[in-house]
Design a protein around this motif. Structure first.
Motif, PDB file in Angstrom:
ATOM      1  N   VAL A   9       0.771  -1.189  -0.101  1.00 38.01           N
ATOM      2  CA  VAL A   9      -0.122  -0.133   0.062  1.00 38.01           C
ATOM      3  C   VAL A   9       0.621   1.373  -0.024  1.00 38.01           C
ATOM      4  O   VAL A   9       0.624   2.028  -0.755  1.00 38.01           O
ATOM      5  N   VAL A  61       2.267   2.012  -3.154  1.00 43.15           N
ATOM      6  CA  VAL A  61       1.124   2.613  -4.467  1.00 43.15           C
ATOM      7  C   VAL A  61       0.800   3.910  -4.130  1.00 43.15           C
ATOM      8  O   VAL A  61       0.635   4.643  -5.117  1.00 43.15           O
ATOM      9  N   ILE A  62       0.905   4.329  -2.908  1.00 43.12           N
ATOM     10  CA  ILE A  62       0.441   5.729  -2.445  1.00 43.12           C
ATOM     11  C   ILE A  62       1.639   6.521  -3.078  1.00 43.12           C
ATOM     12  O   ILE A  62       1.600   7.590  -3.407  1.00 43.12           O
ATOM     13  N   VAL A 118       3.643   5.768  -5.448  1.00 46.85           N
ATOM     14  CA  VAL A 118       3.284   6.049  -6.917  1.00 46.85           C
ATOM     15  C   VAL A 118       2.287   7.235  -7.178  1.00 46.85           C
ATOM     16  O   VAL A 118       2.560   8.050  -8.137  1.00 46.85           O
ATOM     17  N   TYR A 119       1.260   6.915  -6.508  1.00 46.51           N
ATOM     18  CA  TYR A 119       0.075   8.065  -6.706  1.00 46.51           C
ATOM     19  C   TYR A 119       0.725   9.525  -6.421  1.00 46.51           C
ATOM     20  O   TYR A 119       0.342  10.437  -7.297  1.00 46.51           O
ATOM     21  N   ILE A 128       2.776  10.836  -9.184  1.00 44.36           N
ATOM     22  CA  ILE A 128       1.907  11.233 -10.284  1.00 44.36           C
ATOM     23  C   ILE A 128       1.224  12.414 -10.181  1.00 44.36           C
ATOM     24  O   ILE A 128       1.239  13.455 -10.871  1.00 44.36           O
TER      25      ILE A 128
END
Lengths: 355, 499
Positions: A7, A10-11, A13-14, A17
């Motif tokens: 998690v 993923v955060i 990466v977010y 972006i």
């Protein structure tokens, strides 16, 4: 491998972006907000007062220089000075411009005035509406203008007169090839035919006065007024050409403004008559300075136009602040001839372009 | 594991909605940004010619005022007066939107001049109208002329400003168009980045959800095929999948343990049953042999008891004792059910047996008993010591004509009880001992005398080993021919005597 999709990652990466998108958005908005500002760059400044300057010869170097002095001095003092009529599609006379100015309710008017009735009445109207008026270069002495900024015409005339006597004494008044005995000298003073300005009359008086008092030679000086038809900008050149082409050309031609000086000088060159007459000029524009450098113009006189403009603004400011100011502010006049022209050019920062 | 538990659990629902919401937010942000950009652009586009439109409107309103004033001055009708006031108000509203401040911008200054001149103009037109109403011809024509002059100035100003603005705006507009092209390209790029970004993001996030499911599916399939020897799955997410994976891991381990336990239990039970069966078989065998030998022990026992009574009545004490011992000996064998007895019982049986034999062989057998420990709490299988003693007598000392001797020695060592039966008879070779102990003695090799009917040594050895569940519970020692034999039985004490 297992860790890659946790998690936290993923955060991360977010976040990356989102950061990217935000950065690009910021850059784009910055770029386009810059484009908006291009439209209104000067509108942000704020001035306390608004003065207008009125002249019927606003395109000449002489007046542009005066306006420059007024504009820059005004800017330093929180005053916006506008050369009235500059942006208009129609060309208005100075009285019309005065009318516009009065109805536009500026905080002050700087005007190239004359002694005509209309001008006097307009200046009085403005003064009655609480708009102080300063006349510049041309005066309207009988009006309720608060100050006059200009040159002393009589003093100017005396200088011209002195120079006439000088050239008689050093012998440069006549054509060197003309070996005849010289018992008289013809002097033509070019004056505008349509002018309510008594300044040129003051100059005329000055010349007469100087000749009477200073001429200690045997030579008789014949002074003559030659009128230039200045009813429209195109007629001036024709008038000058007529005078120069006349076989009975005077030995000395005195021009009382920059425009006339230029035309006389250019016409003599065009007709291959340079050197036939001694030319006394007025104003210090590029063409005139070049004439002096080539010995085609004997000398010229120039007022400190920048300071004149500046003085106008300061006089109006003083008047609106304290209620009074000097009635006359006379500008310094510089005499430029072949002996001091190089020094003058380097000091004033003029640049002479090769023709 | 503890670490995993300490992490806050994120429900799957939250995760999946999180993916959707976060991807949506990203797209939303980009869209908002682009929309703002487009909006900004359109506002600017709009502004480009708005000035011109406003100026045209102003010019029209000025004409209206002038025309209405003129008409009123000509006709003096109420309608035209009303029209004049309307148009004057309209014009006033319009010019008051113009700039009135002094700024450095020449266009602003032109607006300011238009505004001030318009103010003056309306004063003059009002004056003209007023003069007309008062029928002051001279005054209203003068005011009219002044107003018209200013009106012309204003008109020129408006036209000039319009012209200048238009020129300026045209430049601005072409710049704006160029900007718009750039904006289009940039928007495309930003959209593309956002698209790729959210795709990466969604793939990454869904992988984090689907990967454990895949692993679980593969593992479950393996288990379904019967393979419990799979690796434990890693718990990578702290959601329901993590819980399911953890539970699955535990389940697999538990199943493995249960299977192992069941296997062990079955093995134990099988061995127990086998033991029991063997014991039973051996006992049955022994009993059968006895029954064959002693046709009717009950009858014999009763008969002997009657004999004992008879001897008592005749005061034949020795005969009575003999018959009593014989009866006791047989009673022990007739007893039912109990296959496990105490060492004490067995020793008593030997006493009876030796007594009987000594009467038979007129006291030829010397019997020494040396009991050093309690014998009542030592369990053992029945009919073990008697066959050993019988064997000693038959093979050891029967031929020794009164010199034979049997020593029974019971002692404790290392918490075990040892029973030693030693004779001074013919002894055994080591080869023979090994054969006997390994229970491989063939029938024809047994040196039993003809007509022997006792329980064989092999039966005794088998039973004692089964009972104690250890191979070394019986041992035979002999130093060779004519050197005697010693049989040692090793027994365990029991806390409670259950016999």
């Amino acid at each position: 491998m297992k860790k890659r999709f946790s998690v936290k990652n993923v955060i991360l990466v977010y976040s990356i972006i989102t950061f990217f998108v935000a950065a690009i958005s910021f850059a784009v908005s910055f770029y386009f907000s810059r484009a908006v500002n291009l439209g209104s760059e000067e509108g942000d400044e704020h001035y306390d007062k608004y003065y207008v300057m009125i002249t019927s010869e606003k395109d000449s170097d002489f007046w542009q220089s005066i306006y420059k002095g007024a504009y820059e001095t005004g800017k330093e003092n929180g005053i916006y000075v506008e050369l009235l009529g500059d942006n208009l599609t129609k060309i208005y006379s100075d009285t019309e411009l005065m009318n516009i100015a009065i109805n536009s309710k500026p905080d002050g008017i700087i005007v190239y005035a004359n002694e005509s009735k209309d001008m006097t009445s307009l200046i009085n109207t403005a003064a009655s509406k609480g708009i102080p008026v300063v006349t510049v270069y041309g005066d309207c002495a009988n009006s309720s203008r608060c100050s006059f900024v200009g040159v002393d015409g009589f003093k100017l005339g005396k200088e011209y007169g002195k120079r006439i006597v000088n050239i008689i004494n050093d012998g440069s008044a006549w054509d060197p090839e003309d070996k005849d005995a010289h018992d008289h000298l013809d002097v033509a003073v070019l004056v505008d035919s349509f002018s309510d300005n008594n300044n040129q009359m003051l100059v005329w008086s000055g010349i007469q006065n100087a000749i009477e008092t200073d001429n200690n030679t045997e030579v008789k000086i014949n002074l003559e007024l030659k009128y230039i038809n200045n009813s429209s900008p195109f007629t001036i050149e024709e008038s000058v050409r007529d005078i120069v082409k006349n076989s009975d050309l005077a030995d000395v031609i005195i021009c009382l403004n920059g425009t006339n000086t230029n035309y006389v000088y250019q016409t003599m060159i065009d007709l291959n008559m340079a050197g036939r007459s001694v030319v006394f000029g007025y104003d210090d524009n590029e063409s005139i300075l070049r004439g002096i450098l080539r010995n085609n113009i004997h000398f010229t006189m120039s007022a400190d136009t920048y300071k004149m403009g500046s003085d106008c603004v300061m006089a109006l400011k003083e008047y609106s602040e304290s209620g009074y100011t000097s009635q006359f502010v006379l500008a310094d006049v510089t005499t430029i001839d072949s002996s001091n022209i190089l020094k003058y050019i380097s000091e004033s920062g003029e640049v002479l372009h090769e023709e | 594991m503890k670490n995993k538990l300490s992490q806050k659990m994120i429900p799957l629902r939250l995760k999946l909605s999180g993916i959707f919401i976060m991807a949506s937010i990203l797209i939303f942000v980009v869209n908002v940004m682009l929309m703002l950009g487009i909006n900004n652009m359109s506002v600017k586009m709009d502004r480009v010619y708005r000035d011109n439109l406003a100026l045209n409107e102003l010019s029209g309103a000025l004409d209206d005022v002038q025309n209405n004033m003129t008409e009123y001055l000509f006709t003096k009708t109420t309608d035209s007066l009303e029209d004049y006031y309307k148009s004057a108000q309209n014009y006033k509203d319009l010019y008051q939107t113009l700039n009135g401040k002094v700024t450095g911008d020449k266009y602003d200054m032109m607006e300011r001049n238009i505004r001030n001149m318009s103010e003056q103009y309306l004063i003059l037109t009002d004056n003209a109208i007023e003069a007309k109403r008062k029928r002051n011809v001279e005054e209203y024509s003068m005011e009219y002329d002044k107003a018209t002059e200013i009106r012309n100035f204003i008109d020129t100003y408006i036209n000039s400003l319009n012209n200048e603005r238009f020129k300026n705006n045209s430049i601005f507009f072409s710049m704006l168009i160029a900007d718009f092209r750039v904006f289009e390209i940039v928007s495309m790029i930003v959209m593309f980045i956002a698209l790729v970004g959210s795709a990466i993001f969604v793939i990454a996030f869904t992988s984090s959800v689907t990967k454990p499911v895949n692993n679980l599916a593969v593992a479950a399939d393996e288990v379904a095929k019967g393979n419990f020897e799979i690796e434990t799955l890693p718990i990578s997410s702290n959601d329901e999948l993590g819980v399911v994976t953890g539970a699955f891991n535990k389940m697999v381990v538990s199943i493995r343990q249960y299977i192992e336990q069941i296997k062990n239990n079955m093995e134990n039970e099988r061995r127990l049953k086998e033991n029991e069966l063997k014991m039973e078989t051996s006992l049955k065998d022994a009993q059968l042999k006895y029954l064959q030998a002693q046709i009717n022990p009950h009858f014999l026992f009763n008969t002997l008891n009657a004999g004992a009574q008879l001897a008592m009545m005749e005061d034949a004490e020795k005969t009575y004792n003999y018959i009593q011992n014989t009866a006791a000996f047989f009673r022990y064998n007739v007893r039912e059910g109990n296959t496990t007895v105490t060492l004490d019982d067995e020793i008593n049986l030997i006493d009876h047996y030796i007594y009987i034999l000594n009467v038979r062989f007129s006291g030829d057998i010397k019997y020494e008993k040396n009991i050093e420990t309690k014998t009542k709490n030592v369990p053992m299988p029945s009919m073990v010591l008697q066959p050993i003693v019988e064997n000693s007598i038959n093979h050891g000392i029967k031929e020794m004509e009164g010199k034979g001797k049997i020593i029974l020695h019971v002692y404790e060592k290392d918490d075990d009880v040892y029973v030693s039966i030693k004779d001074n008879g013919s002894g055994m070779t080591q080869e023979m001992i090994d054969k006997v102990l390994s229970e491989k003695l063939k029938e024809e090799e047994k040196p039993a005398p003809a007509g022997a009917h006792g329980i064989g040594m092999d039966n005794v050895i088998k039973r004692i080993r089964l009972f104690t569940e250890r191979e070394d519970s019986i041992n035979i020692l002999s130093e060779g021919e004519d050197m005697g034999t010693e049989v040692i039985i090793r027994l365990k004490k029991s806390e409670t005597v259950n016999v």
